[in-house]
Design an enzyme around this catalytic site. Sequence first.
Site, PDB file in Angstrom:
ATOM      1  N   CYS A 134      -8.090  -1.691 -16.020  1.00 45.42           N
ATOM      2  CA  CYS A 134      -8.319  -2.750 -17.001  1.00 45.42           C
ATOM      3  C   CYS A 134      -8.175  -4.089 -16.269  1.00 45.42           C
ATOM      4  O   CYS A 134      -7.863  -4.122 -15.083  1.00 45.42           O
ATOM      5  CB  CYS A 134      -7.418  -2.638 -18.230  1.00 45.42           C
ATOM      6  SG  CYS A 134      -5.677  -2.847 -17.945  1.00 45.42           S
TER       7      CYS A 134
ATOM      8  N   CYS B  63     -12.513  -3.144 -21.519  1.00 46.14           N
ATOM      9  CA  CYS B  63     -12.188  -4.507 -21.101  1.00 46.14           C
ATOM     10  C   CYS B  63     -12.865  -5.597 -21.931  1.00 46.14           C
ATOM     11  O   CYS B  63     -12.459  -6.739 -21.893  1.00 46.14           O
ATOM     12  CB  CYS B  63     -12.587  -4.704 -19.639  1.00 46.14           C
ATOM     13  SG  CYS B  63     -12.090  -3.378 -18.550  1.00 46.14           S
TER      14      CYS B  63
ATOM     15  N   CYS C 279     -16.972  -4.328 -16.682  1.00 46.37           N
ATOM     16  CA  CYS C 279     -15.961  -3.563 -15.960  1.00 46.37           C
ATOM     17  C   CYS C 279     -16.425  -3.308 -14.529  1.00 46.37           C
ATOM     18  O   CYS C 279     -17.614  -3.146 -14.277  1.00 46.37           O
ATOM     19  CB  CYS C 279     -15.686  -2.245 -16.661  1.00 46.37           C
ATOM     20  SG  CYS C 279     -14.756  -2.456 -18.190  1.00 46.37           S
TER      21      CYS C 279
END
Length: 132
Positions: free
Chosen positions: A10, A85, A89
């Site tokens: 993340c 996210c 990403c």
Amino acid sequence: MGRPKVAFICVHNSCRSQIAEALGRHLAADVFESCSAGTERKERIDPDAVRLMKELYHIDMEAEGQRSKLLSELPPVDGMVTMGCNVQCPVLPCKWREDWGLDDPVGKPDQAFMETIRLIEEKVLSLREKLR
């Protein structure tokens, strides 16, 4: 051939991916190795995540050596799981990838954290079965 290595990713590597790494180690270490990282680094893991993981699972992420890491610090991995996210990403070289689409509970009440932690637990157990 050893267990596959799974990276949980993340943005800040301070909450969801850290929880997934800890639960992966706790619930699925017999099937896969867990690590985590982010595109940015925080000084420490979110204190609410640390507290609730201690309360719910008796896992002290900080005492077990978990810390916020950058993608460049990861070893080669077999699979990549992004947490959701809501941004572009990153992509790591790996054999497979999936996105769990989880809301970030940081700054929200404990109930939001607990819901996210329970979802991560379900997804880690599902991943364990899939990789078995």
